[in-house]
Design a protein around this motif. Structure first.
Motif, PDB file in Angstrom:
ATOM      1  N   ILE A 272      43.165  34.157  10.492  1.00 18.36           N
ATOM      2  CA  ILE A 272      42.787  34.291   9.088  1.00 18.36           C
ATOM      3  C   ILE A 272      41.357  33.787   8.906  1.00 18.36           C
ATOM      4  O   ILE A 272      41.052  32.659   9.308  1.00 18.36           O
TER       5      ILE A 272
ATOM      6  N   ILE B 149      41.990  35.234   3.127  1.00 20.89           N
ATOM      7  CA  ILE B 149      41.080  34.154   3.475  1.00 20.89           C
ATOM      8  C   ILE B 149      41.746  32.827   3.130  1.00 20.89           C
ATOM      9  O   ILE B 149      42.587  32.764   2.224  1.00 20.89           O
ATOM     10  N   CYS B 150      41.394  31.790   3.867  1.00 18.88           N
ATOM     11  CA  CYS B 150      41.817  30.421   3.553  1.00 18.88           C
ATOM     12  C   CYS B 150      40.564  29.603   3.285  1.00 18.88           C
ATOM     13  O   CYS B 150      39.618  29.631   4.079  1.00 18.88           O
ATOM     14  N   VAL B 151      40.558  28.896   2.151  1.00 15.05           N
ATOM     15  CA  VAL B 151      39.443  28.009   1.836  1.00 15.05           C
ATOM     16  C   VAL B 151      39.985  26.591   1.686  1.00 15.05           C
ATOM     17  O   VAL B 151      41.029  26.367   1.079  1.00 15.05           O
ATOM     18  N   SER B 152      39.258  25.645   2.257  1.00 18.23           N
ATOM     19  CA  SER B 152      39.703  24.254   2.270  1.00 18.23           C
ATOM     20  C   SER B 152      38.628  23.370   1.655  1.00 18.23           C
ATOM     21  O   SER B 152      37.442  23.515   1.950  1.00 18.23           O
TER      22      SER B 152
ATOM     23  N   VAL C 264      48.823  24.586   5.906  1.00 20.28           N
ATOM     24  CA  VAL C 264      48.479  25.957   6.268  1.00 20.28           C
ATOM     25  C   VAL C 264      49.628  26.616   7.026  1.00 20.28           C
ATOM     26  O   VAL C 264      49.992  27.770   6.756  1.00 20.28           O
TER      27      VAL C 264
ATOM     28  N   ALA D 120      43.998  27.874  10.020  1.00 20.68           N
ATOM     29  CA  ALA D 120      43.994  29.255   9.533  1.00 20.68           C
ATOM     30  C   ALA D 120      43.321  30.169  10.544  1.00 20.68           C
ATOM     31  O   ALA D 120      43.799  31.277  10.817  1.00 20.68           O
ATOM     32  N   GLY D 121      42.208  29.694  11.116  1.00 20.99           N
ATOM     33  CA  GLY D 121      41.523  30.490  12.126  1.00 20.99           C
ATOM     34  C   GLY D 121      42.390  30.778  13.332  1.00 20.99           C
ATOM     35  O   GLY D 121      42.357  31.879  13.891  1.00 20.99           O
TER      36      GLY D 121
ATOM     37  N   ALA E  81      41.111  24.540   7.849  1.00 20.98           N
ATOM     38  CA  ALA E  81      40.413  25.805   8.076  1.00 20.98           C
ATOM     39  C   ALA E  81      40.616  26.292   9.507  1.00 20.98           C
ATOM     40  O   ALA E  81      40.844  27.488   9.754  1.00 20.98           O
TER      41      ALA E  81
ATOM     42  N   VAL F  28      35.416  29.812  12.391  1.00 19.61           N
ATOM     43  CA  VAL F  28      35.512  29.488  10.971  1.00 19.61           C
ATOM     44  C   VAL F  28      34.193  28.835  10.566  1.00 19.61           C
ATOM     45  O   VAL F  28      33.384  28.445  11.412  1.00 19.61           O
TER      46      VAL F  28
ATOM     47  N   ALA G 122      38.389  31.793   7.521  1.00 17.72           N
ATOM     48  CA  ALA G 122      38.538  30.509   6.838  1.00 17.72           C
ATOM     49  C   ALA G 122      37.210  29.786   6.711  1.00 17.72           C
ATOM     50  O   ALA G 122      36.328  29.921   7.564  1.00 17.72           O
TER      51      ALA G 122
END
Length: 258
Positions: free
Chosen positions: A126, A94-97, A80, A121-122, A118, A166, A128
């Motif tokens: 962002i 957005i970030c998706v894991s 990330v 990213a938060g 995630a 997140v 997530a």
């Protein structure tokens, strides 16, 4: 025409993991997808980052389309960081894991590489979400996950998330028709009763293998464990601020400055 959201996809099971490929498939129906994922499994890495060795990133082509995918030698959190600072060129929407092969409910969130990506990213501001299917099989059937993944991501893009929060989403290992829906939940109080199995290698040197069983100590019907046990997808808002705010007043009553 409305611009498609930029979606960063990552995981901890590695860039070839079937769960990641499923997540990519769903995200392509929502926006522009860029994948930055570990080049090998990084499960239970927690929020580890690489500081004492080199990091490598290589653009790869796993599927048959022109998707931008990058394989990283580091941890999920490294992926990330590199994506945001070096690869994407602009902040993702957005970030998706995930989708993780195995549960990340309850105390497992602490150890999870999926959720640490995630959370990273938060930390960057962002929105997530970390997704997990409660099936550790590499060849698990992720079909039942797709509808819930799409619904949650679309809602996050529409409503965003509070600063510092997140989502930790766990999906029960059930056929699609047997899943009852989604429950917003809290993290159950549970732990692992662990043991170390002492063994010897062929050279006679002792080594240890971690074993244990998961014990749910929480009887509440508002927890992630209850939701999963009763056929619901659990959705837990998670924060990376670890301050025990409720304890501050008590500590201020101590004679710390005497």
């Amino acid at each position: 025409m409305k611009k498609k959201p930029l979606i960063l996809v990552t995981n901890d099971d590695g860039i070839t993991a079937p769960g990641l490929r499923t997540l990519i498939e769903v995200m392509k129906t929502i926006g522009e997808v860029v994948v930055v994922a570990p080049d090998s499994p990084q499960s239970a890495m927690g929020h580890a980052i690489t500081i004492n060795s080199t990091l490598y990133v290589e653009q790869v082509q796993i599927g048959t389309d022109d998707l931008k995918e990058y394989s990283c030698s580091g941890t999920p959190a490294d992926c990330v960081k590199l994506a945001v600072k070096q690869i994407l060129g602009r902040r993702p929407d957005i970030c998706v894991s995930g989708i993780n092969h195995g549960s990340n409910s309850s105390i497992n969130v602490i150890y999870s590489g999926t959720m640490s990506a995630a959370l990273e990213a938060g930390i960057e501001g962002i929105p997530a979400v970390g997704f997990s299917l409660c099936d550790y099989n590499w060849n698990a059937d992720f079909e039942a996950c797709k509808t819930y993944v799409k619904t949650i991501v679309e809602n996050v893009l529409e409503h965003s998330l509070p600063n510092g929060v997140v989502l930790n989403v766990n999906i029960p290992n059930l056929p699609k028709e047997d899943i009852k829906g989604m429950r917003v939940s809290r993290q159950a109080k549970a732990n692992w009763e662990e043991e170390f199995d002492k063994r010897k290698n062929p050279q006679g040197r002792d080594y240890y293998w971690l074993t244990g069983k998961f014990v749910n100590l929480d009887q509440g019907e508002d927890t992630d464990e209850w939701a999963l046990d009763n056929g619901y997808v659990s959705v837990v808002p998670v924060q990376f601020d670890l301050t025990a705010h409720h304890c501050i007043q008590n500590l201020n009553s101590w004679n710390l400055n005497d």
